[in-house]
Design a protein around this motif. Structure first.
Motif, mmCIF file in Angstrom:
data_model
loop_
_atom_site.group_PDB
_atom_site.id
_atom_site.type_symbol
_atom_site.label_atom_id
_atom_site.label_comp_id
_atom_site.label_asym_id
_atom_site.label_seq_id
_atom_site.Cartn_x
_atom_site.Cartn_y
_atom_site.Cartn_z
ATOM 1 N N ALA A 143 0.834 -1.208 0.000
ATOM 2 C CA ALA A 143 0.000 0.000 0.000
ATOM 3 C C ALA A 143 0.867 1.256 0.000
ATOM 4 N N GLU B 190 -18.874 -4.479 5.414
ATOM 5 C CA GLU B 190 -18.113 -3.278 5.734
ATOM 6 C C GLU B 190 -17.103 -3.553 6.848
ATOM 7 N N GLY C 167 -14.125 -5.313 5.415
ATOM 8 C CA GLY C 167 -13.374 -4.655 4.356
ATOM 9 C C GLY C 167 -13.633 -5.271 2.992
ATOM 10 N N VAL D 171 -5.246 -7.209 -1.245
ATOM 11 C CA VAL D 171 -6.091 -6.184 -0.634
ATOM 12 C C VAL D 171 -5.540 -4.791 -0.933
ATOM 13 N N ALA D 172 -4.222 -4.628 -0.818
ATOM 14 C CA ALA D 172 -3.616 -3.334 -1.111
ATOM 15 C C ALA D 172 -3.873 -2.925 -2.558
ATOM 16 N N THR E 45 -6.329 -3.980 -4.509
ATOM 17 C CA THR E 45 -7.763 -3.731 -4.677
ATOM 18 C C THR E 45 -8.157 -2.361 -4.138
ATOM 19 N N GLN E 46 -7.616 -2.009 -2.972
ATOM 20 C CA GLN E 46 -7.913 -0.701 -2.392
ATOM 21 C C GLN E 46 -7.428 0.438 -3.290
#
Length: 223
Positions: A43, A107, A110, A172-173, A175-176
């Protein structure tokens, strides 16, 4: 756009990737072991690149992994159709309960405990690596080391082919940040009771270098 960000856990994996990857726009970075460190470091790298006006176009989690016997051979190559947080959940008398079955809202989670590979990136790698086994790659914080836990994990995830320690965090990083993601692994050992003498780490790193040549094909697939 500065091309691909290829994230590995340790320097030896990064060096192996660099032996095969020739794309000058790609960056290969070893960020450390485990999903939390890998996710946080990825991230930060993505945020710094974006702030500098040179955002990445895609993210790859690459390295060696343990493979499920009978599903992938030692020395083989694996592509993750999805990267899944396998030990995120709770124990119960009936067995392990994934966190998304504990009544929490999306939510609170995440999103999801599994991130699908970007279809275009996965298709490109499948074409370039026709011998690769495609399936779920599990992300764990504790490496599986007993016959009983291996059996339970295999039964719980019949589509899983391998386990590693960073893929879900990196996914996840990515995707965010709104970026396409894919995970590439080569197999150094069968999952199960730990027998370091039976590991084929050198062979797996060599296979990783060979597989990394396919990452050059992703250059046109990133955005």
């Amino acid at each position: 756009m500065t091309g691909l960000l290829v994230v590995t856990a340790v320097p030896a994996e990064a060096e192996a990737v660099r032996t095969g990857l020739t794309d000058p726009t790609a960056t290969v970075v070893p960020v450390g072991v485990g999903p939390a460190l890998a996710g946080a470091a990825t991230a930060r790298l993505l945020a710094l690149a974006e702030a500098a006006g040179r955002p990445y176009g895609g993210v790859v989690s690459a390295g060696v992994a343990g493979g499920f016997a009978g599903r992938v051979a030692v020395g083989g190559t694996v592509l993750a159709g999805r990267s899944l947080a396998a030990d995120l959940g709770a124990e119960s008398p009936e067995g392990f309960v994934p966190v998304d079955e504990l009544g929490m809202s999306p939510e609170m989670l995440g999103g999801t405990i599994a991130v699908d590979a970007d279809p275009a990136l996965l298709a490109t790698l499948r074409s370039a690596l026709p011998e690769a086994v495609v399936g779920t790659v599990l992300t764990v914080s504790t490496v599986t080391g007993t016959a009983a836990s291996t059996r339970a994990l295999a039964e719980r995830h019949p589509d899983a082919v391998a386990e590693a320690m960073e893929g879900y965090g990196v996914a996840v990083a990515a995707t965010q940040a709104g970026l396409p993601f894919v995970e590439l692994r080569t197999i150094s050992n069968p999952i199960g009771p730990r027998d370091r003498g039976a590991w084929r780490l050198r062979e797996a790193l060599a296979a990783l270098g060979t597989a990394a040549t396919a990452l050059d094909a992703l250059r046109t697939g990133t955005r």
